[in-house]
Enzyme design. Structure first.
Site, PDB file in Angstrom:
ATOM      1  N   ASP A  83       0.843  -1.198   0.000  1.00  0.00           N
ATOM      2  CA  ASP A  83       0.000   0.000   0.000  1.00  0.00           C
ATOM      3  C   ASP A  83       0.885   1.258   0.000  1.00  0.00           C
ATOM      4  OD1 ASP A  83      -2.415   1.419   0.318  1.00  0.00           O
ATOM      5  OD2 ASP A  83      -2.229   1.419   2.505  1.00  0.00           O
ATOM      6  N   HIS A  84       0.563   2.221  -0.839  1.00  0.00           N
ATOM      7  CA  HIS A  84       1.298   3.499  -0.907  1.00  0.00           C
ATOM      8  C   HIS A  84       2.811   3.328  -1.046  1.00  0.00           C
ATOM      9  CE1 HIS A  84      -2.130   6.116  -0.360  1.00  0.00           C
ATOM     10  NE2 HIS A  84      -2.570   5.270   0.565  1.00  0.00           N
ATOM     11  N   ASP A 105       2.494   5.120  -5.436  1.00  0.00           N
ATOM     12  CA  ASP A 105       1.799   6.376  -5.138  1.00  0.00           C
ATOM     13  C   ASP A 105       2.708   7.547  -5.490  1.00  0.00           C
ATOM     14  OD1 ASP A 105       0.542   8.567  -4.187  1.00  0.00           O
ATOM     15  OD2 ASP A 105       0.409   7.900  -2.100  1.00  0.00           O
ATOM     16  N   GLU A 135      -2.054   5.988  -9.010  1.00  0.00           N
ATOM     17  CA  GLU A 135      -2.930   6.921  -8.283  1.00  0.00           C
ATOM     18  C   GLU A 135      -2.978   8.262  -9.003  1.00  0.00           C
ATOM     19  OE1 GLU A 135      -2.675   6.741  -4.062  1.00  0.00           O
ATOM     20  OE2 GLU A 135      -3.494   8.748  -3.769  1.00  0.00           O
ATOM     21  N   HIS A 184      -7.740  10.200   4.250  1.00  0.00           N
ATOM     22  CA  HIS A 184      -7.079   9.213   5.104  1.00  0.00           C
ATOM     23  C   HIS A 184      -7.335   9.570   6.570  1.00  0.00           C
ATOM     24  CE1 HIS A 184      -4.198   8.098   1.680  1.00  0.00           C
ATOM     25  NE2 HIS A 184      -4.888   7.029   1.967  1.00  0.00           N
ATOM     26  N   HIS A 212      -9.479   4.905  -1.398  1.00  0.00           N
ATOM     27  CA  HIS A 212      -8.613   5.027  -0.213  1.00  0.00           C
ATOM     28  C   HIS A 212      -9.359   5.830   0.853  1.00  0.00           C
ATOM     29  CE1 HIS A 212      -4.529   3.625  -1.490  1.00  0.00           C
ATOM     30  NE2 HIS A 212      -5.225   3.499  -2.609  1.00  0.00           N
ATOM     31  N   GLY A 213      -8.811   5.776   2.075  1.00  0.00           N
ATOM     32  CA  GLY A 213      -9.385   6.602   3.144  1.00  0.00           C
ATOM     33  C   GLY A 213     -10.814   6.224   3.486  1.00  0.00           C
ATOM     34  N   ASN A 234     -10.045   0.441   0.687  1.00  0.00           N
ATOM     35  CA  ASN A 234      -8.915   0.392   1.623  1.00  0.00           C
ATOM     36  C   ASN A 234      -9.320   0.874   3.015  1.00  0.00           C
ATOM     37  OD1 ASN A 234      -7.394  -0.314  -0.568  1.00  0.00           O
ATOM     38  ND2 ASN A 234      -5.807   1.227  -0.241  1.00  0.00           N
ATOM     39  N   ASP A 236      -7.837   1.196   7.009  1.00  0.00           N
ATOM     40  CA  ASP A 236      -6.719   1.097   7.956  1.00  0.00           C
ATOM     41  C   ASP A 236      -7.100   1.679   9.318  1.00  0.00           C
ATOM     42  OD1 ASP A 236      -4.320   0.967   9.238  1.00  0.00           O
ATOM     43  OD2 ASP A 236      -3.242   2.330   7.924  1.00  0.00           O
TER      44      ASP A 236
END
Ligand code: G3H
Ligand code: ZN
Length: 288
Positions: A83-84, A105, A135, A184, A212-213, A234, A236
């Protein structure tokens, strides 16, 4: 079992549901994600960031996920993803360690530089048969309950649908991370997803779109985003908050315990519950 992302994404695209990509940073969270996927009979993506690789070590964390995938998780498809990814050396090392899905990213770079960097990773990763996530657009936010000052004009940071076709064609990426309104971290204030923008992006490309986020997004909005074309979600921060809040509670309540297993088990169970809830929202439960 460990599988390639393409194996689970095809069915998700055909049936219109979302796949959860959950970040891990230790054994407990990894086990919780696997147990949740098993309980929900769901395919799963387990992802690590460069920070986690620095914290655990690349081979230990890769082998931890692989071992769970091949043993307790043998009945469910498990994908390992970076990721990233920002650092070419780390991306290379991940591919050599067996990752078959990586995110480059370069979204903080001017477009031409983003295209050039992403293309370079794609050329390298495709030799391994790996998929690359590019991205386009910028994601704001950071760890914690973030108050974010956004640029006044959303077009300055959200993904521009008009740029998508050329970006995908030039870079030859396999999945695309988009900026469509999420942040995020746990964003203070409602996270609105620009559903029309998601639909417009989905019109421009057939490759899977990655949100994302996604922590803190209202479940009904998340479902709408999936219907509009988001395929990978995604998550987290929601897991970090669940893990840490439970840990603080356990430590304050059971002062006589010194056994890390007794202290960590409630956090592991809480993370499993959060992942199970998310899998039900995304629609990937019972899709094996
Ligand atoms: O790449 C990871 C995700 O974008 C996580 O975002 O921490 O807001 O869930 P989140
Ligand atoms: Zn992200």
């Amino acid at each position: 079992m460990l599988v390639h992302l393409k194996e689970i994404v095809r069915k998700a695209q055909a049936e219109g549901y979302g796949l959860g990509a959950f970040n891990t940073s230790n054994l407990e969270v990894t086990k919780a994600i696997i147990e949740a996927a098993l309980a929900k009979n769901s395919p799963i993506i387990i992802q690590v960031s460069e920070a986690t690789i620095n914290y655990v070590g690349l081979l230990p964390v890769t082998n931890l996920i692989k071992t769970f995938a091949q043993n307790s998780g043998a009945k469910i498809p498990v994908v390992i993803h970076l990721d990233h990814g920002k650092n070419f050396q780390i991306i290379k090392a991940c591919l050599k360690a067996g990752f078959r899905s990586v995110h480059i990213d370069a979204s903080d770079k001017p477009l031409a530089q983003n295209v050039a960097m992403t293309k370079k990773i794609v050329n390298y990763a495709h030799h391994f048969g790996a998929w690359v996530q590019g991205e386009l657009g910028s994601l704001y936010g950071k760890e914690g309950l973030a108050k974010i000052k956004l640029p006044k004009n959303p077009n300055d940071y959200l993904t521009d649908p008009k740029k998508v076709k050329v970006y995908v064609a030039k870079t030859k990426i396999d999945t695309l991370a988009v900026s469509v309104g999420t942040m995020h971290g746990f964003y203070v204030g409602k996270e609105k997803i620009d559903l029309n923008r998601v639909r417009a992006i989905a019109q421009e490309t057939k490759i899977p779109l990655v949100l994302h986020g996604s922590s803190g997004v209202n479940p009904a909005i998340l479902k709408k985003a999936i219907s509009a074309g988001i395929r990978i979600v995604n998550i987290d921060t929601a897991l970090r908050i669940t893990f840490t809040k439970t840990l603080r509670k356990t430590v304050s309540q059971v002062k006589e315990f010194y056994d890390p297993r007794k202290i960590l088990a409630p956090s592991m169970a809480a993370v499993q519950k959060t992942v199970e809830e998310q899998l039900a929202i995304l629609g990937s439960a019972h899709k094996i």
